[in-house]
Write a protein that holds these residues in place. Structure first.
Motif, mmCIF file in Angstrom:
data_model
loop_
_atom_site.group_PDB
_atom_site.id
_atom_site.type_symbol
_atom_site.label_atom_id
_atom_site.label_comp_id
_atom_site.label_asym_id
_atom_site.label_seq_id
_atom_site.Cartn_x
_atom_site.Cartn_y
_atom_site.Cartn_z
ATOM 1 N N VAL A 110 67.117 -15.755 24.779
ATOM 2 C CA VAL A 110 66.793 -15.276 26.121
ATOM 3 C C VAL A 110 66.712 -16.473 27.052
ATOM 4 C CG1 VAL A 110 65.112 -14.060 27.560
ATOM 5 C CG2 VAL A 110 65.513 -13.294 25.210
ATOM 6 N N VAL A 111 67.461 -16.389 28.152
ATOM 7 C CA VAL A 111 67.453 -17.441 29.166
ATOM 8 C C VAL A 111 66.948 -16.807 30.458
ATOM 9 C CG1 VAL A 111 68.859 -19.046 30.510
ATOM 10 C CG2 VAL A 111 69.418 -18.592 28.105
ATOM 11 N N MET A 121 74.274 -10.740 31.185
ATOM 12 C CA MET A 121 73.542 -11.187 32.366
ATOM 13 C C MET A 121 72.766 -9.995 32.927
ATOM 14 S SD MET A 121 74.754 -14.351 33.215
ATOM 15 C CE MET A 121 76.156 -15.391 32.848
ATOM 16 N N VAL A 122 71.482 -10.185 33.155
ATOM 17 C CA VAL A 122 70.621 -9.140 33.703
ATOM 18 C C VAL A 122 70.192 -9.575 35.094
ATOM 19 C CG1 VAL A 122 68.456 -7.874 33.399
ATOM 20 C CG2 VAL A 122 69.782 -8.569 31.388
ATOM 21 N N THR A 123 70.396 -8.711 36.079
ATOM 22 C CA THR A 123 70.053 -9.076 37.454
ATOM 23 C C THR A 123 69.579 -7.862 38.245
ATOM 24 O OG1 THR A 123 70.854 -10.193 39.450
ATOM 25 C CG2 THR A 123 72.444 -8.823 38.266
ATOM 26 N N VAL A 177 61.524 -7.144 31.152
ATOM 27 C CA VAL A 177 62.026 -6.171 30.173
ATOM 28 C C VAL A 177 63.052 -6.829 29.258
ATOM 29 C CG1 VAL A 177 63.360 -4.029 29.904
ATOM 30 C CG2 VAL A 177 61.550 -4.160 31.623
ATOM 31 N N ALA A 178 64.002 -7.560 29.840
ATOM 32 C CA ALA A 178 65.040 -8.222 29.042
ATOM 33 C C ALA A 178 64.429 -9.241 28.080
ATOM 34 C CB ALA A 178 66.062 -8.892 29.958
ATOM 35 N N THR A 179 63.434 -9.971 28.534
ATOM 36 C CA THR A 179 62.778 -10.963 27.682
ATOM 37 C C THR A 179 62.049 -10.302 26.527
ATOM 38 O OG1 THR A 179 62.526 -12.485 29.541
ATOM 39 C CG2 THR A 179 61.090 -12.842 27.642
#
Length: 146
Positions: free
Chosen positions: A121-122, A11-13, A109-111
């Motif tokens: 990727v969600v 999880m990226v936040t 960045v995460a995507t």
């Protein structure tokens, strides 16, 4: 909700507990549910408060990684995405899915890195502003990409 064989999830936040807001609480609840179903969950977020640990196991059962930020005004806007990119490149092999909460710089960045590395990727839009005037607004997207 994913089955336990959905693979490990990162999880990226932009912010996480102990900061309290809707996104932070929703993320913790989702992590709890996934962990209860046998999914390994980790969270990565900037560490705005230097007194918080760099890595810890939180109440949801997820491992939380907090990326160090320099204590210089405006510099975290540049260093947080770079730190996340480096974290993702170093640790990507451990995860099957990147789940970004709040469509912002870290989600971009995460995507990008997730897609390059073949990860699921969600992206989770958490507020009306992302759909009306934000990066997910169809009118704005046209202006940005054309």
């Amino acid at each position: 909700m994913p089955r336990a064989d959905a693979g490990p999830v990162l999880m990226v936040t932009e912010r996480y507990l102990p900061d309290v807001g809707g996104t932070e609480v929703q993320l913790q609840h989702l992590a709890e549910r996934l962990v209860a179903r046998g999914v390994h969950v980790e969270v990565v977020t900037p560490r705005a408060d230097r007194h918080l640990p760099a890595v810890e196991l939180d109440a949801s059962g997820a491992v939380v990684h907090r990326l160090a930020l320099p204590p210089v005004r405006y510099l975290p806007a540049v260093t947080a995405p770079l730190s996340l990119a480096w974290f993702l490149i170093r640790h990507a092999r451990r995860f099957r899915t990147f789940h970004a909460h709040t469509v912002g710089t870290l989600a971009i960045v995460a995507t990008a890195i997730g897609r390059l590395l073949g990860k699921r990727v969600v992206l989770k839009a958490v507020g009306w502003w992302e759909l009306d005037g934000g990066v997910l607004d169809p009118g704005r997207r046209t202006r940005l990409w054309v």
